[in-house]
Design a protein around this motif. Structure first.
Motif, PDB file in Angstrom:
ATOM      1  N   ILE A   1      41.615  32.339  49.542  1.00  0.00           N
ATOM      2  CA  ILE A   1      40.539  33.221  49.998  1.00  0.00           C
ATOM      3  C   ILE A   1      40.814  34.653  49.562  1.00  0.00           C
ATOM      4  O   ILE A   1      39.934  35.364  49.086  1.00  0.00           O
ATOM      5  N   ARG A   2      42.072  35.083  49.715  1.00  0.00           N
ATOM      6  CA  ARG A   2      42.441  36.444  49.308  1.00  0.00           C
ATOM      7  C   ARG A   2      42.195  36.641  47.816  1.00  0.00           C
ATOM      8  O   ARG A   2      41.652  37.661  47.396  1.00  0.00           O
ATOM      9  N   GLN A   3      42.556  35.640  47.003  1.00  0.00           N
ATOM     10  CA  GLN A   3      42.339  35.734  45.563  1.00  0.00           C
ATOM     11  C   GLN A   3      40.856  35.819  45.226  1.00  0.00           C
ATOM     12  O   GLN A   3      40.445  36.617  44.383  1.00  0.00           O
ATOM     13  N   LEU A   4      40.052  34.991  45.885  1.00  0.00           N
ATOM     14  CA  LEU A   4      38.612  35.000  45.623  1.00  0.00           C
ATOM     15  C   LEU A   4      37.974  36.306  46.060  1.00  0.00           C
ATOM     16  O   LEU A   4      37.108  36.846  45.372  1.00  0.00           O
ATOM     17  N   GLU A   5      38.397  36.826  47.220  1.00  0.00           N
ATOM     18  CA  GLU A   5      37.849  38.096  47.687  1.00  0.00           C
ATOM     19  C   GLU A   5      38.209  39.235  46.758  1.00  0.00           C
ATOM     20  O   GLU A   5      37.389  40.102  46.473  1.00  0.00           O
TER      21      GLU A   5
ATOM     22  N   ALA B   1      38.822  39.003  43.606  1.00  0.00           N
ATOM     23  CA  ALA B   1      38.134  38.826  42.327  1.00  0.00           C
ATOM     24  C   ALA B   1      36.655  39.185  42.407  1.00  0.00           C
ATOM     25  O   ALA B   1      36.069  39.623  41.416  1.00  0.00           O
ATOM     26  N   THR B   2      36.032  39.011  43.575  1.00  0.00           N
ATOM     27  CA  THR B   2      34.589  39.242  43.688  1.00  0.00           C
ATOM     28  C   THR B   2      34.227  40.573  44.325  1.00  0.00           C
ATOM     29  O   THR B   2      33.099  41.025  44.178  1.00  0.00           O
ATOM     30  N   ALA B   3      35.149  41.202  45.023  1.00  0.00           N
ATOM     31  CA  ALA B   3      34.832  42.466  45.693  1.00  0.00           C
ATOM     32  C   ALA B   3      34.800  43.597  44.668  1.00  0.00           C
ATOM     33  O   ALA B   3      35.688  43.724  43.846  1.00  0.00           O
ATOM     34  N   PRO B   4      33.747  44.431  44.715  1.00  0.00           N
ATOM     35  CA  PRO B   4      33.719  45.586  43.819  1.00  0.00           C
ATOM     36  C   PRO B   4      34.854  46.548  44.176  1.00  0.00           C
ATOM     37  O   PRO B   4      35.277  46.638  45.323  1.00  0.00           O
ATOM     38  N   ALA B   5      35.360  47.231  43.178  1.00  0.00           N
ATOM     39  CA  ALA B   5      36.531  48.093  43.365  1.00  0.00           C
ATOM     40  C   ALA B   5      36.291  49.167  44.432  1.00  0.00           C
ATOM     41  O   ALA B   5      37.187  49.493  45.207  1.00  0.00           O
ATOM     42  N   ALA B   6      35.105  49.727  44.499  1.00  0.00           N
ATOM     43  CA  ALA B   6      34.839  50.798  45.456  1.00  0.00           C
ATOM     44  C   ALA B   6      34.592  50.285  46.857  1.00  0.00           C
ATOM     45  O   ALA B   6      34.847  50.986  47.835  1.00  0.00           O
ATOM     46  N   GLY B   7      34.116  49.064  46.988  1.00  0.00           N
ATOM     47  CA  GLY B   7      33.738  48.561  48.305  1.00  0.00           C
ATOM     48  C   GLY B   7      34.717  47.583  48.906  1.00  0.00           C
ATOM     49  O   GLY B   7      34.354  46.773  49.742  1.00  0.00           O
TER      50      GLY B   7
END
Length: 111
Positions: A93-97, A99-105
């Motif tokens: 889950i941490r890896q997926l988050e 990978a998909t979370a924008p750098a600023a948010g």
């Protein structure tokens, strides 16, 4: 001048000058019995290295993993064998988050 020795425990304190901890030292810093640490290693929950005399050695940074295992065991009432799966899922889950979370948010993980 008299020195007074004060006993204070900081189980998650990482000392950068010591690259490895013995089984007894690691267990004492983690607040667990050495036999429980051996069980974590046997179950694959905790990484360890063995020397020529078959003694277990640990990295101080893995004290946080011991704290996480203890917290998950207490909070979810799962046995230690099942926690291996939970830890793998949380890492995925941490890896997926990440990978998909924008750098600023980016947000703080929920575990």
């Amino acid at each position: 001048m008299t020195r007074v020795r004060v006993s204070v425990r900081y189980p998650l304190l990482v000392i950068h000058g010591s690259p490895r901890l013995s089984l007894d030292s690691f267990a004492a810093r983690g607040g667990v019995h050495p036999e429980l640490v051996r069980r974590f290693v046997a179950l694959g929950l905790l990484p360890a290295t063995r020397d020529a005399a078959e003694r277990l050695w640990f990295v101080p940074a893995d004290l946080s993993l011991v704290a996480r295992i203890r917290r998950l065991h207490a909070d979810l009432s799962l046995n230690y064998a099942a926690l291996g799966l939970v830890l793998e899922l949380l890492e995925r889950i941490r890896q997926l988050e990440s990978a998909t979370a924008p750098a600023a948010g980016r947000h703080l993980p929920w575990t």
